[in-house]
Each structure stands twice: as structure tokens, then as C-alpha cells.
Enzyme design. Structure first.
Site: not given
Length: 250
Positions: A136, A149
């Protein structure tokens, strides 16, 4: 980009399904994985010739069973795309939900590590093979309201760098996809104008995967990927303050 046997985790929706269908259209044998048989059946029905395997990426026994099935039924397997992930919001300034934190770490970090470990010896036996880890942009600039996360994606990026080096003398190439905010149901699919449309993301990512780049970065990610070293604190604070001022709906 063609002539491969590709296994994609977390491929019943969002980026995983988008990549699966894009590779399927190019004539690859694509095998998708997910927890829910009904969703797997829905995707394979929409894409004749695509195959599916039930997989709970949090469960080492499920990973081992899926890997054995793949090795037996798809001996030409030469591409693994570690895509499965979850992204719950959290609050690092308060007491954390320990069960949730463990699940995020198990899914997002241990899942790809275990899945690759289960298949790496088979991949090494192929003339050419590839592992693609989906991290990400938050691996480089964390989103404070998804602290765990973001940390798992930073860790997976680090692991990818090590894995690439350790496999340097083999036929296995290690690549990384680092998406921006894409309009999927990972957070909440709400057509927020700040989110990149899924079809545009898939199109641009496939174009980069067709090159020799180790990191498949769409244009909108590159500035954040170049997180400026010791100046990162101002960048991270500014990024998060902008989202405090205009929150992500959830």
C-alpha cells in the site's frame, strides 16, 4: 503477462478480482482464493476457465491444504499474488482491540509470508516465476487512523525487499504493488472523489507490470513513495491532518 498459471489470494472482490480478471483476459490460467465458496463461484461463473480454491489466509492449515491442492492440480503454477488483506480503523491513542490487531497482523503480514513459504520451493522449480506482494502507499506514509494496517504494509514492504534479495540467484522474481486509495470495499466503497477508480488502477497497474519495474506504482503513488527521509514527519503529519479535516467515511 501471458502463458502463466497465477494464484491470487483475496480475489473475490476489489483489486484482487480486478487483477484476476485482467490476467484471465490475457489468456493466463488464473486460480483465485477466498474464504467464501459462494463468492468464488460467482467470480468463476463470470469468467469461464478460471479456477478457485477455498482459503482462510489466517489459518496455517488452510494455507498448507491450498498449497498442496495447487501443487497437485496446477503443476505449472509460476505466479503467486499475495493480495488478501483487511483494513479496520483503530485508535493508537487509546486502548487497542487486541484481537483485531492480531487479526490484521495475521492476515496482512503472516498470511503472505506463510503463503509464499508454502509455495516457494515449487516456484523455484519453474523456469520463470514471480511473487507479487500487494502492499500500500500507506507502507510509506501511514494513515494514523489505520495504524496497525499501515504498520503491516510497511512490514510487508520491508519483507519484500529482503525476499527479493534472497531470491536474486533463482528464477523467482519478487515484485510489489503499492496501491493508493482505490474505490473498493476495503474501507467503504462510496465513490469518494479522492479514491482512484478501480478500473483505472487495474489498467495502469497492468501496464507497469508489463515492464521490468520491481515496484508497480501508479503515477499518483510516486510522490508518497519518495517519502523524504528525515523530513517524513512533516509529510506524515500533513497527510493525516488533511484527512482529519476531511475524514474518510466509515
Amino acid at each position: 503477462m501471458t502463458g502463466n498459471t497465477i494464484f491470487i489470494t483475496g480475489a473475490t472482490s476489489g483489486i484482487g478480482r480486478g487483477l484476476a480478471e485482467a490476467f484471465h483476459k490475457l489468456g493466463n490460467q488464473v486460480v483465485i482464493a477466498g474464504r467464501r465458496r459462494a463468492l468464488l463461484d460467482e467470480v468463476t461463473a463470470a469468467n469461464p476457465g478460471m479456477a478457485a480454491v477455498e482459503l482462510n489466509i489466517d489459518d496455517p492449515a488452510s494455507i498448507a491444504a491450498a498449497a498442496q491442492h495447487l501443487i497437485t492440480e496446477f503443476p505449472a503454477l509460476n505466479v503467486l499474488i499475495n493480495n488478501a488483506g483487511i483494513m479496520p480503523f483503530d485508535n493508537a491513542s487509546a486502548e487497542m482491540d487486541d484481537a483485531q490487531a492480531q487479526r490484521v497482523i495475521t492476515t496482512n503480514l503472516l498470511g503472505p509470508i506463510r503463503m509464499t513459504s508454502a509455495l516457494i520451493e515449487r516456484l523455484k522449480q519453474q523456469p520463470q516465476a514471480t511473487v507479487i506482494n500487494n502492499t500500500s502507499v500507506l507502507a510509506f506514509v501511514p494513515l494514523a487512523t489505520t495504524a496497525v494496517y499501515s504498520a503491516t504494509k510497511a512490514a510487508l514492504h520491508s519483507y519484500t525487499l529482503s525476499q527479493r534479495f534472497m531470491l536474486r540467484d533463482t528464477g523467482v522474481r519478487v515484485r510489489e504493488i503499492a496501491p493508493p486509495w482505490v474505490n473498493t470495499d476495503l474501507i467503504k466503497k462510496g465513490d469518494d472523489p479522492r479514491a482512484m477508480p478501480l478500473d483505472a488502477f487495474i489498467e495502469q497497474t497492468m501496464a507497469v507490470l508489463a515492464t521490468d519495474a520491481d515496484e508497480a506504482l501508479v503515477e499518483g503513488v510516486k510522490a508518497m513513495r519518495d517519502n523524504p527521509g528525515s523530513g517524513e514527519h512533516a509529510l506524515v503529519n500533513g497527510f493525516n491532518q488533511a484527512l482529519v479535516d476531511n475524514p474518510i467515511p466509515h
